[in-house]
Enzyme design. Structure first.
Site, PDB file in Angstrom:
ATOM      1  N   SER A 110       0.812  -1.216   0.000  1.00  0.00           N
ATOM      2  CA  SER A 110       0.000   0.000   0.000  1.00  0.00           C
ATOM      3  C   SER A 110       0.848   1.269   0.000  1.00  0.00           C
ATOM      4  O   SER A 110       1.640   1.481  -0.899  1.00  0.00           O
ATOM      5  CB  SER A 110      -0.967  -0.038   1.187  1.00  0.00           C
ATOM      6  OG  SER A 110      -1.919   0.974   1.052  1.00  0.00           O
ATOM      7  N   HIS A 111       0.717   2.079   1.043  1.00  0.00           N
ATOM      8  CA  HIS A 111       1.386   3.376   1.096  1.00  0.00           C
ATOM      9  C   HIS A 111       2.752   3.294   1.759  1.00  0.00           C
ATOM     10  O   HIS A 111       3.382   4.325   1.983  1.00  0.00           O
ATOM     11  CB  HIS A 111       0.496   4.349   1.859  1.00  0.00           C
ATOM     12  CG  HIS A 111       0.035   3.765   3.161  1.00  0.00           C
ATOM     13  ND1 HIS A 111      -0.976   2.823   3.203  1.00  0.00           N
ATOM     14  CD2 HIS A 111       0.467   3.911   4.415  1.00  0.00           C
ATOM     15  CE1 HIS A 111      -1.147   2.442   4.456  1.00  0.00           C
ATOM     16  NE2 HIS A 111      -0.281   3.088   5.221  1.00  0.00           N
ATOM     17  N   ASP A 274      -1.730   6.738  -3.538  1.00  0.00           N
ATOM     18  CA  ASP A 274      -0.661   6.025  -2.840  1.00  0.00           C
ATOM     19  C   ASP A 274      -0.027   4.931  -3.691  1.00  0.00           C
ATOM     20  O   ASP A 274      -0.312   4.816  -4.892  1.00  0.00           O
ATOM     21  CB  ASP A 274      -1.178   5.461  -1.509  1.00  0.00           C
ATOM     22  CG  ASP A 274      -2.090   4.259  -1.713  1.00  0.00           C
ATOM     23  OD1 ASP A 274      -2.771   4.206  -2.749  1.00  0.00           O
ATOM     24  OD2 ASP A 274      -2.110   3.363  -0.842  1.00  0.00           O
ATOM     25  N   ASP A 276      -0.377   1.706  -4.181  1.00  0.00           N
ATOM     26  CA  ASP A 276      -1.194   0.782  -4.971  1.00  0.00           C
ATOM     27  C   ASP A 276      -2.481   1.403  -5.492  1.00  0.00           C
ATOM     28  O   ASP A 276      -3.324   0.702  -6.056  1.00  0.00           O
ATOM     29  CB  ASP A 276      -1.503  -0.476  -4.153  1.00  0.00           C
ATOM     30  CG  ASP A 276      -2.319  -0.156  -2.906  1.00  0.00           C
ATOM     31  OD1 ASP A 276      -2.195   0.964  -2.385  1.00  0.00           O
ATOM     32  OD2 ASP A 276      -3.087  -1.023  -2.469  1.00  0.00           O
ATOM     33  N   ASP A 278      -5.130   2.901  -3.994  1.00  0.00           N
ATOM     34  CA  ASP A 278      -6.456   2.878  -3.368  1.00  0.00           C
ATOM     35  C   ASP A 278      -6.728   4.105  -2.494  1.00  0.00           C
ATOM     36  O   ASP A 278      -7.874   4.384  -2.169  1.00  0.00           O
ATOM     37  CB  ASP A 278      -6.703   1.565  -2.590  1.00  0.00           C
ATOM     38  CG  ASP A 278      -5.666   1.304  -1.510  1.00  0.00           C
ATOM     39  OD1 ASP A 278      -4.715   2.102  -1.372  1.00  0.00           O
ATOM     40  OD2 ASP A 278      -5.815   0.273  -0.824  1.00  0.00           O
ATOM     41  N   ARG A 279      -5.683   4.845  -2.125  1.00  0.00           N
ATOM     42  CA  ARG A 279      -5.907   6.048  -1.315  1.00  0.00           C
ATOM     43  C   ARG A 279      -5.905   7.297  -2.188  1.00  0.00           C
ATOM     44  O   ARG A 279      -5.337   7.294  -3.281  1.00  0.00           O
ATOM     45  CB  ARG A 279      -4.814   6.209  -0.265  1.00  0.00           C
ATOM     46  CG  ARG A 279      -4.856   5.178   0.830  1.00  0.00           C
ATOM     47  CD  ARG A 279      -3.867   5.507   1.925  1.00  0.00           C
ATOM     48  NE  ARG A 279      -3.997   4.534   3.014  1.00  0.00           N
ATOM     49  CZ  ARG A 279      -3.535   4.701   4.239  1.00  0.00           C
ATOM     50  NH1 ARG A 279      -2.891   5.819   4.545  1.00  0.00           N
ATOM     51  NH2 ARG A 279      -3.697   3.780   5.165  1.00  0.00           N
ATOM     52  N   LYS A 373     -11.045   0.381  -1.639  1.00  0.00           N
ATOM     53  CA  LYS A 373     -11.104   1.822  -1.801  1.00  0.00           C
ATOM     54  C   LYS A 373     -10.417   2.174  -3.107  1.00  0.00           C
ATOM     55  O   LYS A 373      -9.639   1.382  -3.642  1.00  0.00           O
ATOM     56  CB  LYS A 373     -10.507   2.544  -0.606  1.00  0.00           C
ATOM     57  CG  LYS A 373      -9.106   2.154  -0.248  1.00  0.00           C
ATOM     58  CD  LYS A 373      -8.791   2.596   1.171  1.00  0.00           C
ATOM     59  CE  LYS A 373      -7.470   2.012   1.636  1.00  0.00           C
ATOM     60  NZ  LYS A 373      -7.434   1.785   3.079  1.00  0.00           N
TER      61      LYS A 373
HETATM   62  C1  G1P Z   1      -4.694   2.388   8.861  1.00  0.00           C
HETATM   63  C2  G1P Z   1      -5.851   3.353   8.758  1.00  0.00           C
HETATM   64  C3  G1P Z   1      -7.104   2.604   8.375  1.00  0.00           C
HETATM   65  C4  G1P Z   1      -6.866   1.837   7.070  1.00  0.00           C
HETATM   66  C5  G1P Z   1      -5.642   0.957   7.223  1.00  0.00           C
HETATM   67  C6  G1P Z   1      -5.295   0.246   5.911  1.00  0.00           C
HETATM   68  O1  G1P Z   1      -4.944   1.432   9.866  1.00  0.00           O
HETATM   69  O2  G1P Z   1      -6.046   4.047   9.969  1.00  0.00           O
HETATM   70  O3  G1P Z   1      -8.172   3.508   8.233  1.00  0.00           O
HETATM   71  O4  G1P Z   1      -7.980   1.058   6.745  1.00  0.00           O
HETATM   72  O5  G1P Z   1      -4.520   1.736   7.620  1.00  0.00           O
HETATM   73  O6  G1P Z   1      -5.052   1.157   4.876  1.00  0.00           O
HETATM   74  P1  G1P Z   1      -4.378   1.546  11.369  1.00  0.00           P
HETATM   75  O7  G1P Z   1      -2.884   1.679  11.269  1.00  0.00           O
HETATM   76  O8  G1P Z   1      -4.979   2.772  11.961  1.00  0.00           O
HETATM   77  O9  G1P Z   1      -4.819   0.288  12.060  1.00  0.00           O
HETATM   78 ZN    ZN Z   2      -3.034   1.580  -0.591  1.00  0.00          ZN
END
Ligand code: G1P
Ligand code: ZN
Length: 540
Positions: A110-111, A274, A276, A278-279, A373
């Site tokens: 992801s990010h 981000d 991948d 999705d953000r 997302k």
């Molecule tokens: C974080 C974000 C949450 C998101 C997740 C995956 O999780 O707060 O909203 O769904 O990344 O992208 P957290 O680290 O707070 O558990």
């Molecule tokens: Zn992502």
């Protein structure tokens, strides 16, 4: 010559929970192989069709070949793979649904940053296009502990540079354009003609793809199909290390975009996504749009896009996300579901047709068009709204707040706290919960305090201890929870919110508006005393 090899796990074999780990862990002996074999053992592989692709980060190319070899040896009928092994997460979700496959494997962290010393990840998505539920991920993990061997096709790498069909042993491999089907889906949801006309009138946009997967998608959709100026998309080439960028679209990491949007030559609209895809983060000229406000604006205006013109079935937000969207839901007579943090909780609501749009404060927004997302989706919906309504992002926000009031909102993150101290702080806070209601703190009276528990309205499953929330009379709120995605120590997330009705709002900054709520949080949770931290590491 191809042959199926069965390879025994001779070394000490780590259980592989998938998700995110250091890249070198995934590159270690049999780590990825164990996860993939266990996944196929759990979900079945023989005669099945899967989607495969990732965000292009370091090791993506090797991992795709390893997965193809294991799928072929386990009797998969067909794998649909993005050219070069590339697929954004929402595009993969769409392809799983479009082709009615038996699921898909998505490679991404992801990010999180990419590179040999950064992060890698893998996950299995179900035939509905959404991430596997805990029952499946737990079963995969258990299986990684139990497997003694895996099977792989011994054959040359599949050529993923050329589009078209080839074979890996008896398995069909369809290399497809990663962008086309996704772009067609977007065109079916949004009024591309209206957006094109807006660009033709001189509307200027900046899209920062942060050297991550959305680059080719954004260039194709914004520049080629919608006529945005060439060069609108920056950092448009996905790189294995994201060019050293931290591809997390928030004001801290997307600082180049923020600087441009707050500067004298700002275009009309800015966005970032981000690793991948999705953000998303959305910024107007001179104005940042908080994800919670973005969700509310999108829900209030979605009917302006052709894909949502018949209205929404319902709205869903994660519990820590601000109540701004609840006010939109109430005005539209829609149910707004409040789910625990994490996208997976939206899946049931979307599948059951109870919600159309959902979102989280953590820069995630999406709808029932896929089961992830979707960053570019949110950005396109904003463009569609701007094209139909006219006016600027600042004007749309001002009109929104004038109508619904404003939920001032911020998240404070305290990172890498010693786990024992963070746990003790939360335990202490939870212990206080029964005594809080009725107390007046910083001039605000506590209406209710609890530890959020969610009963899924579709399958009745219960998720308890999802975060402490303290709600004050008048709509101010404090939420505290520990991150489930951090990698070192514990990350405390403190979510702060204050509601201001009326058209004029408060003529102060968000942090100033929230000052009494911040002070109340400190008084109630004793963050500094309990964690030794005087201030948060990240404020968003
Ligand atoms: C974080 C974000 C949450 C998101 C997740 C995956 O999780 O707060 O909203 O769904 O990344 O992208 P957290 O680290 O707070 O558990
Ligand atoms: Zn992502």
């Amino acid at each position: 010559m191809t042959a199926i090899q069965t390879i025994a796990f001779t070394d000490q074999k780590p259980g592989t929970s998938g998700l995110r780990k250091k890249t070198r862990v995934f590159m270690g002996p049999h780590y990825l192989e164990n996860f993939v074999q266990a996944t196929f053992d759990v979900v079945g592989c023989k005669g099945k069709t899967f989607v495969l692709g990732g965000d292009g980060r370091f090791y993506n190319d090797r991992a795709v070949q390893i997965i193809l070899a294991i799928a072929a040896a386990n009797g998969a009928a067909r794998v649909i793979v993005g050219q070069g092994g590339i697929l954004s997460t929402p595009a993969a979700s769409h392809l799983i649904r479009l082709n009615k496959t038996d699921g898909g494997l998505i490679l991404s962290a992801s990010h999180n940053p990419g590179g040999i010393d950064e992060d890698f990840g893998i996950k299995f998505n179900m035939p509905n296009g959404g991430p596997a539920p805990e029952s499946i991920t737990d079963a995969i993990y258990q299986r990684t502990l139990a497997t003694t061997e895996y099977h792989k096709l011994s054959a040359p790498d599949v050529d993923l540079t050329r589009l078209g069909r080839s074979h890996a042993g008896a398995m069909l491999v369809d290399v497809i354009d990663p962008v086309n089907d996704y772009a067609a889906l977007m065109e079916s949801l949004f009024d591309f003609d209206a957006i094109r006309a807006m660009f033709a009138r001189g509307f200027r946009m900046r899209m920062d793809s942060m050297c991550a997967v959305t680059g080719p998608y954004a260039v194709h959709i914004f520049e080629n199909r919608l006529g945005a100026a060439q060069g609108t998309v920056t950092h448009a080439t996905p790189l294995p290390d994201f060019g050293g960028m931290h591809p997390d679209p928030n004001p801290t990491w997307a600082h180049e975009l923020m600087a441009e949007m707050m500067g004298p030559y700002a275009p009309d609209f800015g966005a970032a996504s981000d690793g991948d895809g999705d953000r998303n983060m959305v910024v107007g000229r001179g104005i940042y749009v908080s994800p919670s406000d973005s969700l509310a604006v999108l829900a209030a205006n979605a009917h302006l896009a052709v894909g949502y013109k018949t209205g929404l079935k319902g709205i869903a937000r994660s519990m820590p996300t601000s109540a701004a969207v609840d006010r939109v839901g109430a005005a539209m007579g829609l149910t707004t579901y409040e789910t625990p943090t994490g996208w997976k909780f939206f899946g049931n609501l979307l599948d059951a047709g109870r919600a159309t749009i959902c979102g989280e404060e953590s820069f995630g927004t999406g709808s029932d068009h896929v089961r992830e997302k979707d960053g570019l989706w949110a950005i396109l919906l904003w463009l569609n709204i701007l094209a139909v309504r006219g006016g600027s992002v600042a004007e749309i926000l001002a009109q929104h707040w004038a109508k619904y009031g404003r939920n001032y909102y911020s998240r404070h993150d305290y990172e890498a706290i010693e786990t024992a101290r963070a746990d003790a702080m939360m335990a202490n806070l939870r212990g206080k919960l029964p005594t809080l209601a009725g107390q007046t703190i910083q001039g605000m009276t506590i209406a209710a305090a609890d530890d959020f528990s969610y009963t899924d309205p579709v399958d009745g499953s219960i998720s308890a201890r999802q975060g402490v929330r303290v709600v004050f009379d008048g709509g101010a709120r404090i939420v505290l929870r520990l991150s489930g995605t951090g990698t070192s120590g514990a990350t405390l997330r403190l979510y702060l919110e204050r509601y201001q009705a009326g058209p004029n709002g408060l003529d102060v900054s968000v942090q100033t508006a929230l000052a009494p709520v911040i002070a109340a949080a400190e008084e109630i949770a004793q963050i500094t005393a309990q964690t030794g931290r005087a201030a948060p590491d990240v404020i968003s």
